[in-house]
Design a protein around this motif. Structure first.
Motif, short mmCIF file in Angstrom:
data_model
loop_
_atom_site.label_atom_id
_atom_site.label_comp_id
_atom_site.label_asym_id
_atom_site.label_seq_id
_atom_site.Cartn_x
_atom_site.Cartn_y
_atom_site.Cartn_z
N HIS A 159 0.86 -1.18 0.00
CA HIS A 159 0.00 0.00 0.00
C HIS A 159 0.89 1.23 0.00
O HIS A 159 1.69 1.42 0.91
N ASP A 160 0.76 2.04 -1.04
CA ASP A 160 1.53 3.27 -1.16
C ASP A 160 0.63 4.45 -0.84
O ASP A 160 -0.48 4.57 -1.38
N ALA A 161 1.12 5.33 0.03
CA ALA A 161 0.34 6.51 0.39
C ALA A 161 0.02 7.33 -0.84
O ALA A 161 0.91 7.69 -1.62
N GLY A 162 -1.25 7.60 -1.05
CA GLY A 162 -1.68 8.40 -2.18
C GLY A 162 -1.81 7.64 -3.48
O GLY A 162 -2.31 8.19 -4.46
N GLU A 163 -1.36 6.38 -3.52
CA GLU A 163 -1.41 5.61 -4.76
C GLU A 163 -2.30 4.38 -4.66
O GLU A 163 -2.50 3.68 -5.65
N GLY A 164 -2.81 4.12 -3.49
CA GLY A 164 -3.72 2.99 -3.35
C GLY A 164 -3.02 1.68 -3.04
O GLY A 164 -1.81 1.63 -2.78
N CYS A 165 -3.78 0.63 -3.11
CA CYS A 165 -3.31 -0.71 -2.75
C CYS A 165 -3.01 -1.51 -4.02
O CYS A 165 -3.74 -1.42 -5.00
N TYR A 166 -1.91 -2.23 -3.98
CA TYR A 166 -1.54 -3.10 -5.09
C TYR A 166 -1.44 -4.54 -4.57
O TYR A 166 -1.01 -4.77 -3.44
N ALA A 167 -1.80 -5.46 -5.40
CA ALA A 167 -1.67 -6.87 -5.05
C ALA A 167 -1.42 -7.66 -6.32
O ALA A 167 -1.93 -7.32 -7.39
N ALA A 168 -0.62 -8.69 -6.21
CA ALA A 168 -0.26 -9.47 -7.39
C ALA A 168 0.06 -10.89 -6.97
O ALA A 168 0.32 -11.17 -5.79
N GLY A 169 0.04 -11.79 -7.94
CA GLY A 169 0.31 -13.18 -7.61
C GLY A 169 0.83 -13.98 -8.77
O GLY A 169 0.62 -13.62 -9.94
N LEU A 170 1.51 -15.05 -8.44
CA LEU A 170 2.02 -16.03 -9.41
C LEU A 170 1.50 -17.40 -9.02
O LEU A 170 1.56 -17.78 -7.84
N MET A 171 1.00 -18.14 -9.98
CA MET A 171 0.65 -19.54 -9.78
C MET A 171 1.41 -20.37 -10.81
O MET A 171 1.32 -20.11 -12.00
N LEU A 172 2.13 -21.35 -10.35
CA LEU A 172 2.92 -22.22 -11.22
C LEU A 172 2.57 -23.66 -10.88
O LEU A 172 2.53 -24.04 -9.71
N GLN A 173 2.30 -24.47 -11.91
CA GLN A 173 1.84 -25.84 -11.69
C GLN A 173 2.52 -26.82 -12.64
O GLN A 173 2.85 -26.47 -13.77
N HIS A 174 2.66 -28.05 -12.16
CA HIS A 174 3.03 -29.15 -13.03
C HIS A 174 1.84 -29.48 -13.92
O HIS A 174 0.70 -29.52 -13.45
N LEU A 175 2.07 -29.65 -15.20
CA LEU A 175 0.97 -29.95 -16.11
C LEU A 175 0.41 -31.33 -15.82
O LEU A 175 1.15 -32.32 -15.81
N PRO A 176 -0.89 -31.43 -15.59
CA PRO A 176 -1.49 -32.72 -15.26
C PRO A 176 -1.57 -33.63 -16.48
O PRO A 176 -1.41 -33.20 -17.62
N GLU A 177 -1.85 -34.87 -16.23
CA GLU A 177 -1.99 -35.87 -17.29
C GLU A 177 -3.06 -35.44 -18.27
O GLU A 177 -4.11 -34.94 -17.90
N GLY A 178 -2.78 -35.64 -19.54
CA GLY A 178 -3.75 -35.29 -20.55
C GLY A 178 -3.50 -33.94 -21.19
O GLY A 178 -4.15 -33.58 -22.15
N GLU A 179 -2.57 -33.15 -20.63
CA GLU A 179 -2.23 -31.88 -21.26
C GLU A 179 -0.87 -32.04 -21.93
O GLU A 179 -0.49 -33.13 -22.32
N VAL A 180 -0.12 -30.95 -22.04
CA VAL A 180 1.16 -31.00 -22.74
C VAL A 180 2.17 -31.82 -21.95
O VAL A 180 3.12 -32.36 -22.48
N GLY A 181 1.95 -31.95 -20.65
CA GLY A 181 2.92 -32.62 -19.79
C GLY A 181 2.84 -34.13 -19.85
O GLY A 181 2.28 -34.72 -20.76
N ARG A 182 3.40 -34.77 -18.84
CA ARG A 182 3.41 -36.23 -18.79
C ARG A 182 2.56 -36.69 -17.63
O ARG A 182 1.64 -35.99 -17.20
#
Length: 290
Positions: A159-182
């Motif tokens: 939270h920056d004074a005068g600039e509001g609140c910021y939030a961000a995220g990363l999600m990283l996953q192993h590709l499940p069976e049936g997709e590009v992965g193994r």
């Protein structure tokens, strides 16, 4: 935005909320600790909701406890729109100080993650305890237990004074069976590709995630520029969305018997129905019901 790393059998998503987060929070006067946890929930809803493949699907997060400072926290995503709210005990919150822990806020609670596919009518839900240091950790537990998909979820807020609140995220996953992965990792004893991706992902700093001047594509480049191939999909726009509707509210209130509607009304004969998400109050006159 989404990305895949075919050579490592991994997929990921990045979300950063700026003005849209301010729009959601502006409807409430939450103290900073509540703003931070709701911001985290909205990021998580965007990360998970953006994986829905069918139009009009909805992702809902609900964190709940019987004895915590926060009794209920809700965030949902539908068609690129986010909304959320929290119910909490202000007096108990003040006793926790400026940086309460997840356990301090919720005590012994749980996180329910619900996917609704409007087109097919399918609905499935996973429930995990609110354990660890953050909602991100609880979501990782959900994927491990309910989906059997090893996942890394990182969420940062500032939270920056005068600039509001910021939030961000990363999600990283192993590709499940049936997709590009193994095959799924739980049937293997070795998974060096996933361990390699994990090692890179944990180098990401909170300051990078929430830096509005750093494009999300640059974050992917910083983390994975040595990989043979990284496929990136265009970032989808996000907006504040509340689906409260006067006609729907009237139809719900109209189902109550006249005597119960009279009990709901104030001295002027007005039933005030408030939306927890946007804090709007819809006045309905008792005598307007046929």
């Amino acid at each position: 935005m989404g990305f895949t790393i075919p050579g490592r059998h991994a997929r990921g998503r990045l979300v950063r909320l700026g003005p849209v987060l301010d729009d959601v929070l502006a409807a409430h006067a939450y103290p900073p600790p509540i703003e931070r946890v709701l911001a985290s929930a909205l990021v998580l809803a965007a990360l998970l909701g953006s994986t829905l493949k069918l139009e009009d699907g909805q992702l809902t997060l609900q964190a709940q406890t019987e004895n915590g400072v926060i009794s209920l926290l809700v965030a949902d995503y539908k068609n690129g729109e986010l909304r959320g709210y929290a119910k909490f005990d202000a007096d108990r919150l003040a006793e926790l100080g400026p940086n309460p822990s997840l356990f301090g806020l919720f005590g012994k609670g749980y996180l329910a993650i619900t996917f609704d596919q409007a087109v097919t009518g399918e609905r499935y839900q996973g429930i995990v305890p609110l354990e660890g240091e953050s909602l991100a950790h609880a979501a990782e537990l959900y994927f491990f237990q309910s989906e059997q998909i090893p996942s890394i979820i990182r969420i940062a807020t500032r939270h920056d004074a005068g600039e509001g609140c910021y939030a961000a995220g990363l999600m990283l996953q192993h590709l499940p069976e049936g997709e590009v992965g193994r095959e799924r990792l739980h049937v293997r004893h070795d998974h060096p590709e996933w361990e390699h991706v994990q090692a890179l992902a944990v180098t990401l700093q909170d300051e990078e995630l929430t830096d509005a001047g750093l494009p999300l594509t640059d974050i992917v480049w910083r983390l994975f520029h040595e990989e043979d191939e990284v496929r990136v999909t265009e970032a989808a726009p996000l907006a504040k969305g509340c689906r409260c509707d006067l006609a729907h509210i009237r139809s719900v209130i109209g189902r109550f018997p006249p005597e119960e509607r009279a009990d709901m009304a104030d001295d002027q004969g007005i039933i005030g129905v408030d939306c927890a998400f946007c804090s709007r109050i819809f006045p309905l006159a008792v005598d307007s019901f046929a």
